[in-house]
Design a protein around this motif. Structure first.
Motif, PDB file in Angstrom:
ATOM      1  N   VAL A 171       0.842  -1.206   0.000  1.00 44.11           N
ATOM      2  CA  VAL A 171       0.000   0.000   0.000  1.00 44.11           C
ATOM      3  C   VAL A 171       0.876   1.254   0.000  1.00 44.11           C
ATOM      4  N   HIS A 172       0.585   2.171  -0.933  1.00 41.58           N
ATOM      5  CA  HIS A 172       1.318   3.438  -1.040  1.00 41.58           C
ATOM      6  C   HIS A 172       0.302   4.578  -1.138  1.00 41.58           C
ATOM      7  N   VAL A 173       0.521   5.628  -0.349  1.00 40.64           N
ATOM      8  CA  VAL A 173      -0.414   6.759  -0.318  1.00 40.64           C
ATOM      9  C   VAL A 173       0.365   8.066  -0.461  1.00 40.64           C
ATOM     10  N   LEU A 174      -0.127   8.936  -1.326  1.00 40.52           N
ATOM     11  CA  LEU A 174       0.464  10.263  -1.516  1.00 40.52           C
ATOM     12  C   LEU A 174      -0.622  11.307  -1.296  1.00 40.52           C
ATOM     13  N   LEU A 175      -0.362  12.242  -0.361  1.00 41.49           N
ATOM     14  CA  LEU A 175      -1.351  13.250   0.012  1.00 41.49           C
ATOM     15  C   LEU A 175      -0.856  14.657  -0.312  1.00 41.49           C
TER      16      LEU A 175
END
Length: 256
Positions: A171-175
């Protein structure tokens, strides 16, 4: 004796001549001074009046000219606003055409599409995250985590990412860095071992994109917030395309 008399007469005549000359000079000087003062005063008053009239006329002309130019500028601004609105409309239509061409091309290549409006997005995304088996990439402008709100659908999606990570999904998240409400989601995900980061403060991440298992894509207007998921009118697409998924994952990595 004769010489003495002549000397006295000479002195008397000299005194009389000198006195007369002095009086004449004095009179002439007084007259000259008076005349000069009068002349100077008259000229000064006349000049002052002339200058005042000229200045008044000039200011009135300038005000009139300024008013005319202001009206012209107002007309130009109105015209510019109209042209900008027309240009924005043309750009929107152009972007729509490009999107339609891309969708048509993907359809010919076997891609599948599903339109998700308003609350339809939440259930489809939640199910896809819960069924993910390999990888999840999320680019999100606004992700609001509110643990005190049991009704908030955004909490369900964020917790589903943690659950996916715990069962072995990558899982990879960019905000977006400039949204204060993202701080809580960032802290929660990071504390549970999810790979999460903010984009560069020099740019704005306005994308709302999810790529699951290198094939399933969600993109559109939905942010992960209660207002976007439940209350707002929002539109997104669910797309099944390995080619587009690969390109979006590459884009994710390029801006991180």
């Amino acid at each position: 004796m004769k010489r003495i008399v002549l000397l006295i007469v000479f002195l008397v005549l000299s005194a009389g001549c000198l006195g007369g000359t002095q009086t004449a000079v004095t009179h002439t000087q007084n007259h000259t001074i008076t005349l000069t003062e009068t002349t100077t005063r008259t000229v000064t008053e006349t000049y002052t009046q002339t200058v005042t009239v000229e200045n008044k006329t000039t200011i009135e002309e300038l005000n009139k000219t300024l008013s005319e130019y202001s009206e012209r500028l107002s007309d130009l601004n109105l015209t510019l606003s109209e042209r900008e609105a027309e240009l924005a409309d043309i750009k929107a239509k152009y972007a729509s055409c490009l999107l339609q061409l891309a969708l048509d091309n993907e359809s010919r290549n076997g891609a599948e599409f599903k339109l998700l409006t308003d609350r339809e997005y939440y259930s489809e995304v939640l199910r896809a995250i819960e069924e993910a088996s390999d990888s999840i990439y999320v680019m999100m402008f606004s992700m609001k985590y509110d643990p005190d709100d049991s009704f908030d659908w955004a909490n369900d999606l964020i917790r589903a990412l943690v659950a996916a990570k715990n069962r072995g999904v990558d899982v990879h998240v960019l905000l977006e860095d400039g949204i204060e409400s993202n701080e809580e989601a960032y802290s929660y995900l990071r504390s549970h071992g999810v790979d999460v980061s903010f984009d560069s403060p020099e740019t704005t991440l306005h994308a709302k994109v999810i790529v699951i298992d290198g094939r399933l894509i969600f993109l559109g207007s939905h942010n992960w917030s209660e207002s976007a998921l439940y209350w707002n009118h929002e539109v997104s697409l669910m797309i099944a395309s390995e080619e587009l998924a690969e390109r979006l994952i590459g884009y994710f990595k390029s801006i991180r």
